[in-house]
Design a protein around this motif. Structure first.
Motif, PDB file in Angstrom:
ATOM      1  N   ILE A  35       0.858  -1.189   0.000  1.00 39.16           N
ATOM      2  CA  ILE A  35       0.000   0.000   0.000  1.00 39.16           C
ATOM      3  C   ILE A  35       0.891   1.236   0.000  1.00 39.16           C
ATOM      4  O   ILE A  35       1.862   1.296   0.768  1.00 39.16           O
ATOM      5  CB  ILE A  35      -0.910   0.024   1.246  1.00 39.16           C
ATOM      6  N   VAL A  36       0.580   2.200  -0.853  1.00 39.47           N
ATOM      7  CA  VAL A  36       1.287   3.483  -0.860  1.00 39.47           C
ATOM      8  C   VAL A  36       0.255   4.586  -0.725  1.00 39.47           C
ATOM      9  O   VAL A  36      -0.691   4.673  -1.517  1.00 39.47           O
ATOM     10  CB  VAL A  36       2.117   3.672  -2.142  1.00 39.47           C
ATOM     11  N   TRP A  37       0.437   5.417   0.302  1.00 36.24           N
ATOM     12  CA  TRP A  37      -0.511   6.495   0.601  1.00 36.24           C
ATOM     13  C   TRP A  37       0.237   7.810   0.489  1.00 36.24           C
ATOM     14  O   TRP A  37       1.142   8.104   1.264  1.00 36.24           O
ATOM     15  CB  TRP A  37      -1.066   6.312   2.007  1.00 36.24           C
ATOM     16  N   CYS A  38      -0.151   8.643  -0.481  1.00 42.22           N
ATOM     17  CA  CYS A  38       0.522   9.919  -0.745  1.00 42.22           C
ATOM     18  C   CYS A  38      -0.135  11.039   0.054  1.00 42.22           C
ATOM     19  O   CYS A  38      -1.233  11.497  -0.285  1.00 42.22           O
ATOM     20  CB  CYS A  38       0.463  10.247  -2.236  1.00 42.22           C
ATOM     21  N   CYS A  39       0.546  11.471   1.122  1.00 45.52           N
ATOM     22  CA  CYS A  39       0.047  12.569   1.966  1.00 45.52           C
ATOM     23  C   CYS A  39       0.957  13.793   1.920  1.00 45.52           C
ATOM     24  O   CYS A  39       0.682  14.787   2.599  1.00 45.52           O
ATOM     25  CB  CYS A  39      -0.081  12.111   3.422  1.00 45.52           C
ATOM     26  N   ALA A  40       2.053  13.727   1.185  1.00 47.91           N
ATOM     27  CA  ALA A  40       3.023  14.831   1.193  1.00 47.91           C
ATOM     28  C   ALA A  40       2.441  16.075   0.529  1.00 47.91           C
ATOM     29  O   ALA A  40       1.629  15.983  -0.397  1.00 47.91           O
ATOM     30  CB  ALA A  40       4.299  14.407   0.477  1.00 47.91           C
ATOM     31  N   GLY A  41       2.894  17.233   1.009  1.00 48.38           N
ATOM     32  CA  GLY A  41       2.472  18.501   0.408  1.00 48.38           C
ATOM     33  C   GLY A  41       2.052  19.501   1.461  1.00 48.38           C
ATOM     34  O   GLY A  41       1.735  19.143   2.597  1.00 48.38           O
ATOM     35  N   TYR A  42       2.066  20.765   1.084  1.00 42.95           N
ATOM     36  CA  TYR A  42       1.638  21.830   1.979  1.00 42.95           C
ATOM     37  C   TYR A  42       0.957  22.900   1.151  1.00 42.95           C
ATOM     38  O   TYR A  42       1.077  22.930  -0.078  1.00 42.95           O
ATOM     39  CB  TYR A  42       2.823  22.426   2.749  1.00 42.95           C
ATOM     40  N   CYS A  43       0.226  23.776   1.841  1.00 44.76           N
ATOM     41  CA  CYS A  43      -0.562  24.810   1.147  1.00 44.76           C
ATOM     42  C   CYS A  43       0.039  26.184   1.374  1.00 44.76           C
ATOM     43  O   CYS A  43       0.346  26.558   2.514  1.00 44.76           O
ATOM     44  CB  CYS A  43      -2.002  24.773   1.657  1.00 44.76           C
TER      45      CYS A  43
END
Length: 367
Positions: A134-142
């Motif tokens: 399973i790969v869950w992409c949560c990276a990032g900022y606003c």
């Protein structure tokens, strides 16, 4: 960091009955889901290996802890080593069986293709030569801001840190998962899961999110595209005569949270334009743990496009278009309800923006 619907005056007396019927059916459907009728876990993680990008804080960390509680082996990825180390202690402490589960962290800049390739290779080696399940992409900022007042480099950075971190990661893992194997090596295997973390701004943009919302819209488009393309590879496993096929089916999912209480959210509030705060004044941000819990429960039901509160459901219903449905009944009824609600919402947002400009004039970079 995400919008909510503004207050909506109810003066649709001619449609009150229709809305009541829709709401009743939605309530009945939700109640059946809560009681577990007709459901089975389609997202079993016990003993499986999960990679979570952006896993050192916020929603990513909360999801990592909750998956550890369900028996998963967890790898978190982020840039800052210290945050990774601190978060790893909390994730290990959440393990349901610490003697059997395994945990790992990797520092990487996922805006770079080669770093994403390195992460997947390192995880595969750590996982005894087997790619993660399973790969869950949560990276990032606003980085909120009015479009014209935002430097072009910031616009590019937002696309890199939001869309490209997810796209790079997806590309790296799908090349592994979709590599065909010969029949002699084919064994029954549970589905793999690729999960994107998007935003309700991909459904309903709000003034002041010009640097951020387009990257989330691109992520949603990528998800919809992959949801079709992946069936080519899944279909290879169903061929009557096959010389080669992929090792397992792959499922695509996308989460659409609204506001999430986190250090990133606090940073956004400091630089967010005043008009944006006004337009989303009714937004009630959720805790990372709450968003992670709702998301995981929806994954266990096998949902594709996942929202984390009823307002998010309405926003999704207004913009489903050709996206696959989680439920034809629920999503169709929500779409009908949304079409009535948004008769007032969108003109209301535009009117608020107009009145702001009439009162305050041309906005400066600080407003």
């Amino acid at each position: 960091m995400h919008p909510s619907l503004p207050s909506i005056p109810y003066h649709f007396s001619s449609t009150a009955l229709g809305i009541s019927v829709v709401a009743s059916v939605l309530f009945s459907y939700a109640l059946a889901k809560m009681l577990g009728f007709g459901s089975s876990n389609k997202f079993v993680v016990d003993g499986r290996t999960v990679v979570i990008t952006g896993g050192s804080e916020g929603m990513g960390k909360a999801a990592a802890c909750q998956l550890a509680e369900r028996g998963a082996n967890v790898v978190i990825v982020a840039r800052t080593l210290q945050k990774l180390q601190e978060s790893m202690e909390a994730i290990r402490g959440s393990a349901v069986n610490a003697s059997k589960q395994r945990f790992h962290y990797i520092s990487a800049d996922l805006t770079k293709v080669e770093e994403c390739e390195r992460v997947i290779s390192e995880v595969t080696e750590w996982n005894d030569g087997t790619s993660p399940d399973i790969v869950w992409c949560c990276a990032g900022y606003c980085t909120p801001g009015l479009f014209v007042n935002t430097p072009v480099q910031t616009l590019r950075d937002q696309m890199d840190t939001i869309y490209w971190t997810a796209a790079n990661t997806a590309h790296a893992i799908l090349k592994r998962w979709l590599a065909p194997i010969t029949p002699s090596n084919q064994r029954p295997s549970p589905p793999k899961h690729l999960i994107f973390t998007c935003s309700t701004l991909a459904f309903v943009p709000i003034a002041g999110y010009g640097p951020y919302a387009p990257a989330k819209a691109a992520m949603r488009s990528l998800s919809d595209t992959l949801s079709q393309e992946i069936e080519i590879y899944n279909g290879s496993r169903a061929a009557k005569q096959r010389s080669r096929a992929t090792p397992a089916d792959v499922k695509i999912h996308t989460i659409f949270p609204m506001g999430i209480l986190s250090p990133g959210y606090d940073n956004e509030q400091e630089i967010k334009p005043a008009i944006t705060k006004q337009l989303e004044a009714a937004d009630k941000p959720q805790t990372p743990r709450e968003v992670a819990r709702i998301s995981i429960e929806a994954l266990e039901r096998g949902e594709y496009l996942i929202t984390t509160m009823f307002v998010g459901d309405l926003m999704k219903g207004s913009a489903l278009g050709p996206s696959p449905r989680n439920s034809w009944i629920r999503d169709t009824l929500t779409g009908w309800l949304s079409s009535l609600v948004f008769l007032q919402v969108i003109p209301g947002l535009r009117k608020q923006a107009f009145e702001w400009g009439r009162k305050n004039g041309v906005p400066s970079s600080s407003t």
